[in-house]
Design an enzyme around this catalytic site. Structure first.
Site, short mmCIF file in Angstrom:
data_model
loop_
_atom_site.label_atom_id
_atom_site.label_comp_id
_atom_site.label_asym_id
_atom_site.label_seq_id
_atom_site.Cartn_x
_atom_site.Cartn_y
_atom_site.Cartn_z
N LYS B 45 0.86 -1.18 0.20
CA LYS B 45 0.20 -0.19 -0.03
C LYS B 45 0.85 1.30 0.09
CE LYS B 45 -1.30 -0.74 4.78
NZ LYS B 45 -2.39 -1.23 5.72
N ASN B 69 -13.80 5.16 -2.44
CA ASN B 69 -13.27 5.19 -1.23
C ASN B 69 -12.43 6.67 -1.14
OD1 ASN B 69 -9.73 5.10 -1.11
ND2 ASN B 69 -10.53 3.84 -2.88
N ILE B 71 -9.79 6.97 1.63
CA ILE B 71 -9.13 6.22 3.00
C ILE B 71 -8.19 7.38 3.22
CG2 ILE B 71 -7.56 4.35 3.95
CD1 ILE B 71 -10.36 3.39 2.79
N CYS B 130 -1.63 10.32 -6.43
CA CYS B 130 -2.37 10.67 -5.21
C CYS B 130 -2.70 12.09 -5.06
CB CYS B 130 -1.43 10.49 -4.02
SG CYS B 130 0.10 10.14 -4.13
N LYS B 165 2.29 5.23 -12.12
CA LYS B 165 1.00 4.78 -12.11
C LYS B 165 0.02 6.17 -12.52
CE LYS B 165 -2.55 2.63 -9.25
NZ LYS B 165 -2.90 1.91 -8.19
N GLY B 217 -13.34 -1.09 -8.80
CA GLY B 217 -14.42 -2.18 -8.86
C GLY B 217 -14.92 -2.56 -10.29
C1 FMN Z 1 -9.17 0.94 -0.48
C2 FMN Z 1 -8.36 1.19 -1.56
C3 FMN Z 1 -7.12 1.57 -1.18
C4 FMN Z 1 -6.19 2.08 -2.38
N1 FMN Z 1 -5.21 2.44 -2.09
C5 FMN Z 1 -4.06 2.71 -2.96
C6 FMN Z 1 -2.73 3.18 -2.80
O1 FMN Z 1 -2.42 3.55 -1.61
N2 FMN Z 1 -2.01 3.60 -3.86
C7 FMN Z 1 -2.34 3.43 -5.09
O2 FMN Z 1 -1.73 3.74 -5.92
N3 FMN Z 1 -3.58 2.86 -5.51
C8 FMN Z 1 -4.34 2.64 -4.48
N4 FMN Z 1 -5.60 2.26 -4.57
C9 FMN Z 1 -6.18 2.27 -6.06
C10 FMN Z 1 -6.02 0.68 -6.57
O3 FMN Z 1 -4.64 0.31 -6.48
C11 FMN Z 1 -6.58 0.43 -8.16
O4 FMN Z 1 -5.58 1.28 -8.95
C12 FMN Z 1 -7.78 0.86 -8.32
O5 FMN Z 1 -8.63 0.39 -7.23
C13 FMN Z 1 -8.58 0.26 -9.55
O6 FMN Z 1 -8.46 -1.36 -9.48
P1 FMN Z 1 -9.68 -2.21 -9.12
O7 FMN Z 1 -11.11 -1.60 -9.77
O8 FMN Z 1 -9.46 -3.64 -9.60
O9 FMN Z 1 -9.75 -1.95 -7.83
C14 FMN Z 1 -6.65 1.75 -3.81
C15 FMN Z 1 -7.88 1.25 -3.95
C16 FMN Z 1 -8.84 0.96 -2.91
C17 FMN Z 1 -10.07 0.35 -3.26
#
Ligand code: FMN
Ligand code: FAD
Ligand code: FES
Lengths: 254, 303
Positions: B45, B69, B71, B130, B165, B217
């Site tokens: 993370k 989210n 967070i 971010c 990213k 999601g």
């Molecule tokens: C609860 C949560 C926390 C996340 N924390 C980070 C993070 O710390 N750094 C980051 O680059 N992306 C973070 N993301 C983004 C995910 O890495 C990913 O790019 C995004 O959720 C899209 O993929 P998915 O639809 O399969 O979840 C987070 C996503 C979620 C849901």
């Protein structure tokens, strides 16, 4: 903690929005402790997306029981399950109530909060004296009265907002009196935040050790998403799913 | 035997499945579910220089097929993370990717340099998506010049391979991807979450303290697939695709669109062993389609 597929044995409609599910869950039924919870999904698609958290109401390997109220999409779907249907489970999760012996315990449950303390009460009764304060809106929201009357509680105090059963009023009305009367040493509570908050302010200066089982919106239930935080008195966040759901009451910022 | 391995140029992975940052903790939380050696790689993370509390609750809301989210990237800070990396490294030979965050360019640089010196860290993923508190929620990935400047600066001072990213919250994702590549990015990953918001009708207030939140999601899969396709067409470095992946079929669609590898995100929260199921599903589909390796498939979308 494991992912497992449970099988519904019975999904008993108690009354109104209240149900009691009995399911076969080999792992959780063996490993579950009072205070633990599980994440469940009744959906075979990803809709709704997240699993939902529920306390382990009771267990007897290979079975566990979940007591729930239908409040939204996930619980409505749960209520449609039939015997032999499958359900995906993650658990057991979270910490548990402390193991106690020779204590005089008061459990306080508001509404479905009974689900998280019932199993603890049954365990505690083996080696402790236990009383229960149990309240809800009306008699239509208070379930399991028959079994609560038969498990040899030292005291059972019922409350309802509308006076349709027990004493008219909220569960916090006579806490101090009951604690003094029984010489209570430990309290365990579960219910709405507002109720827990009130309990804390009432009993914080008494000599009891006080535990509460908290609820929070949970994305995962096993410590990954950091969504389920609660603020502590020293201005930190703790995760309800892994640091809790059981906390010492004085730890929390009420 | 089908060959699931993929080559990112700077590193080969045994398969294309990489659990995404923020949805996989520090990997060790998943040890009760599976052996981390089974993964292609995994991302920690996001980490900033110092300890962070994150946002006040509520921090998530479920949406139709999605998750919002806010967070706020809580974390222990980079010094504490170093200990965790050393510990997790003992439990697996799978490459560990560190997700580097910063509120300023200097902070990004400090964090990247700090982990550059660790042999346990295989790859850095620069999370330029971010939100930057100082510039009102905007992030470097929303500006091609800022992206170029930041990536260039980091590439000049670190030797660990660098994934950049990207944020989907831009008008022209290609421009950002090209800037990152020109500045020296070894790989592009996308997509981070889509900006969204939730409103509480009763209080007439936004649900989240930061007003906006990130959507992830299954709901975002079609959007992410389009962005990955667009970026893969215009850069030469490998692309890691993500957004709403929940099945092996989803992975193969991202690979058809041009991704070399993929990241699994939100599904890890719901089904901890999902990444392993997905790897098996990829293998199964490859067998059914008589595919010997994933190279044969990558970017072969018939348009
Ligand atoms: C609860 C949560 C926390 C996340 N924390 C980070 C993070 O710390 N750094 C980051 O680059 N992306 C973070 N993301 C983004 C995910 O890495 C990913 O790019 C995004 O959720 C899209 O993929 P998915 O639809 O399969 O979840 C987070 C996503 C979620 C849901
Ligand atoms: C540790 C723990 C134990 C619980 N034990 C029980 C129990 O034994 N019996 C019982 O009836 N209920 C229990 N709850 C509350 C139960 O999880 C919610 O009622 C349920 O998630 C509602 O889902 P829904 O889809 O029907 O409602 P929706 O409102 O449609 O749910 C939307 C989202 O909000 C979340 N959510 C809604 N209400 C709550 C709530 N009160 N607490 C946490 N998340 C919520 C849901 O999980 C979902 O992510 C417990 C909650 C926690 C955290
Ligand atoms: S619910 Fe995900 S960390 Fe607690």
């Amino acid at each position: 903690m494991k992912e497992e597929t449970g099988t519904i044995v019975e999904n008993h409609h108690i009354q109104n929005e209240y149900y009691l599910i009995k399911m076969r869950a080999d792992h959780v039924s063996k490993q579950g402790k009072p205070g633990n919870f599980i994440m469940v999904s009744a959906s075979s698609t990803l809709e709704p997306l997240l699993k939902r958290p529920f306390g382990i109401f009771d267990l007897n390997p290979p079975y566990i029981w979940i007591y729930y109220k239908v409040v939204g999409r996930g619980t409505r779907l749960l209520s449609t399950l039939n015997p032999d249907d499958k359900i995906s489970i993650l658990g057991p999760l979270g910490n548990s109530f402390p193991v106690l012996e020779n204590e005089t315990i008061l459990a306080i449950a508001g509404g479905t909060g009974i689900a998280s303390v019932y199993f603890a009460i049954k365990e505690y009764l083996k080696n402790n004296k236990v009383s229960l304060i149990y309240g809800a809106k009306s008699k239509n929201d208070l379930n399991f009265l028959h079994s609560l009357e038969t498990i040899s509680l030292a005291g059972l105090y019922l409350y309802s907002d509308d006076g349709s059963i027990g004493i008219k009023g909220v569960v916090t009305a006579d806490i101090k009196k009951i604690i003094n009367q029984h010489g209570i040493t430990i309290t365990i509570s579960c219910g709405p935040d507002e109720m827990l908050n009130r309990i804390f302010w009432i009993i914080k200066d008494l000599k009891t050790d006080d535990y509460a089982s908290l609820e929070a919106i949970m994305g995962c239930g096993f410590g990954i998403c950091q969504s389920c935080v609660v603020e502590t008195r020293n201005k930190e966040y703790k995760q309800v799913c892994t640091d809790g759901p059981v906390f010492k009451m004085e730890e929390i910022q009420w | 035997m089908v060959d699931l391995s993929v080559d990112l140029g700077f590193i080969g992975l045994k398969n294309p499945v990489i659990p995404a940052s923020g949805t996989f903790g520090y990997g060790e939380e998943f040890l009760p579910f599976f052996n981390l050696d089974l993964l292609g790689a995994f991302v920690f993370k996001g980490i900033y220089k110092n300890k962070r509390m994150g946002n006040p609750p509520p921090r998530i809301q479920e949406t139709p097929a999605g998750l919002l989210n806010s967070i706020g990237l809580p974390g222990p800070g980079m010094k504490e993370l170093k200990k965790i990396i050393k510990r997790v490294y003992q439990s697996t030979s799978t490459p560990i990717i560190i997700n580097v965050c910063g509120e300023t360019d200097q902070e990004y640089l400090d964090v990247a340099e700090y982990f550059d010196r660790m042999e346990e860290v295989a790859i850095l993923e620069l999370n330029i998506s971010c939100p930057n508190v100082k510039s009102g929620g905007r992030c470097p990935a929303q500006d091609d010049k800022h992206t170029y400047r930041l990536v260039k600066q980091i590439k000049q001072s670190v030797s660990t391979p660098l994934i950049v990213k990207l944020s989907p919250n831009v008008t022209d994702i290609s421009a950002i991807a090209i800037s990152a590549e020109e500045a020296g990015a070894d790989c592009i990953s996308l997509t981070n979450t889509f900006l969204g918001m939730a409103i509480d009708l009763e209080s007439r207030k936004p649900l989240f303290s930061k007003i906006v939140a990130g959507l992830s999601g299954p709901a975002i899969k079609p959007l992410a697939l389009r962005l990955v396709w667009e970026v893969a067409r215009c850069v030469h470095v490998p692309v890691i695709g993500m957004g709403g992946i929940t099945t092996g079929q989803d992975v193969l669609e991202f690979i058809l669109a041009g991704a070399t590898a993929v990241q699994t995100g939100t599904i890890n929260l719901i089904e901890p062993s999902a990444s392993i199921r997905i790897i098996k599903e990829i293998e199964q589909i490859m067998k059914e389609q008589n595919l010997m390796n994933l190279r044969e498939l990558r970017g072969t979308l018939k348009t």
